[in-house]
Design a protein around this motif. Structure first.
Motif, PDB file in Angstrom:
ATOM      1  N   CYS A 238      -4.557   8.809  -0.993  1.00 35.75           N
ATOM      2  CA  CYS A 238      -5.606   8.182  -0.179  1.00 35.75           C
ATOM      3  C   CYS A 238      -7.002   8.485  -0.700  1.00 35.75           C
ATOM      4  O   CYS A 238      -7.868   7.617  -0.718  1.00 35.75           O
ATOM      5  N   CYS A 241      -9.310   7.452  -4.887  1.00 37.06           N
ATOM      6  CA  CYS A 241      -9.884   6.173  -5.323  1.00 37.06           C
ATOM      7  C   CYS A 241     -11.192   6.341  -6.090  1.00 37.06           C
ATOM      8  O   CYS A 241     -11.672   5.402  -6.726  1.00 37.06           O
ATOM      9  N   LYS A 332      -2.499   5.328   8.444  1.00 39.20           N
ATOM     10  CA  LYS A 332      -2.664   5.419   6.996  1.00 39.20           C
ATOM     11  C   LYS A 332      -3.607   4.328   6.487  1.00 39.20           C
ATOM     12  O   LYS A 332      -4.449   4.578   5.611  1.00 39.20           O
ATOM     13  N   LYS A 333      -3.474   3.132   7.048  1.00 38.81           N
ATOM     14  CA  LYS A 333      -4.340   2.019   6.636  1.00 38.81           C
ATOM     15  C   LYS A 333      -5.791   2.314   6.982  1.00 38.81           C
ATOM     16  O   LYS A 333      -6.705   2.074   6.174  1.00 38.81           O
ATOM     17  N   THR A 336      -7.200   4.948   4.647  1.00 31.80           N
ATOM     18  CA  THR A 336      -7.432   4.387   3.306  1.00 31.80           C
ATOM     19  C   THR A 336      -8.655   3.492   3.292  1.00 31.80           C
ATOM     20  O   THR A 336      -9.499   3.584   2.391  1.00 31.80           O
TER      21      THR A 336
END
Length: 340
Positions: A238, A241, A332-333, A336
């Motif tokens: 996560c 990035c 989780k979405k 993220t």
């Protein structure tokens, strides 16, 4: 209530600036009350990333670290999130009885993993966002400006909320709802044998909120959050990035993730984020219980434990909503997405 020094300046966002805009259709109004450690930082970032959410203010309380450090941490997170117009209000420096605890063993002395601001790597915090008005008074004023509109998310000790209702008994009735991360459903403690940290930090304040607030109360308890832990490999993915936010989170999480992996032997439980996700995403909570609850104040072994009336033996006592299951995939979405 905190006394603020000369370093606190009154910015343009103080007083009545929230009345200079009109609430848009579908827009939801929030205030978030924090004791800004790492988990609060993540909750703030999630709230600012939520669509159709407008944050009117951030109020600060002691808890994970000192009030002064909490205020500094909030300004640091707001700078990372490019939220330089949101006013910040300092509040309680100690519990209603004058006690002070901290979670520096878990989050570091400064609450953010003792990771210094690196010039050029983080935007500088704006001290102009820090207001002179005490948090409890700001809560009351904003609730009167926006009656029935504000969702209050409380992810630290509940002292500011207790002070607000003690100063104005009508305050809870002016709120749309309150979302709390705190308390426990099964007597499983993390700061004492039987009590959760936020309630243990100020049991009298937690008692006042559960017994004096007339608006809908929603609670993400310690057991609820602990039962929804995320695997550490998701955490690594996560926040890999490379964005400014992700790099910031990786740095401040290093201390507490090490402690968690070595001592708690569990996955990652970003507890404060559960309250924010519930407040901003209607489909996040998949199951809950409507029950009466209070807080034990006199027990020698159970002080600060949230006592839940699972059998309905308090028929005339108002009910609160305790979360029991959530959409972990959605969590989780959200985690993220907020790193972008």
């Amino acid at each position: 209530m905190a006394q603020h020094g000369e370093n606190r300046r009154k910015g343009e966002c103080d007083s009545n600036s929230t009345n200079e805009w009109v609430q848009k259709e579908g827009e939801r109004l929030f205030i978030i009350d924090v004791d800004c450690g790492v988990d609060d930082a993540l909750a703030l970032m999630m709230l600012f990333a939520a669509p159709r959410a407008r944050v009117l203010a951030v109020t600060c309380t002691f808890g994970n670290t000192s009030l002064q450090q909490v205020c500094s941490n909030v300004l640091r997170v707001l700078a990372i999130c490019k939220q330089t117009e949101v006013p910040v209000y300092g509040g309680a420096e100690a519990s209603l009885l004058g006690d002070v605890i901290s979670a520096t063993h878990f989050f570091g002395l400064d609450g953010l993993g003792d990771v210094a601001v690196v010039p050029g790597q983080e935007p500088p915090p704006s001290q102009d966002q820090l207001q002179q008005e005490p948090a409890a008074l700001a809560l009351i004023r904003l609730a009167k400006q926006w009656p029935g509109k504000i969702n209050l998310v409380a992810v630290g000790p509940l002292t500011n909320l207790a002070l607000a209702v003690s100063l104005d008994s009508s305050f809870p009735s002016l709120l749309r709802s309150v979302y709390i991360m705190g308390g426990n459903m099964e007597g499983r403690g993390n700061d004492s044998v039987s009590a959760e940290f936020n309630f243990f930090a100020d049991p009298e304040a937690a008692f006042a909120v559960l017994n004096q607030y007339s608006c809908p109360l929603h609670i993400a308890s310690l057991e609820f959050c602990s039962s929804q832990v995320l695997p550490w490999d998701f955490f690594e993915t996560c926040f890999a990035c490379g964005s400014e936010k992700a790099t910031f989170v990786q740095r401040i999480m290093e201390f507490c993730s090490t402690v968690s992996k070595s001592e708690l032997n569990m996955g990652w439980a970003p507890c404060d984020c559960f309250a924010v996700a519930a407040a901003t995403e209607p489909g996040f909570i998949e199951a809950s219980e409507e029950v009466a609850a209070s807080v034990e104040l006199a027990g020698h072994l159970t002080r600060a434990q949230m006592v839940v009336d699972w059998k309905g033996r308090w028929p005339n006592k108002r009910k609160i909503r305790l979360f029991t299951r959530c959409d972990v995939t959605l969590l989780k979405k959200l985690l993220t997405n907020m790193m972008r």
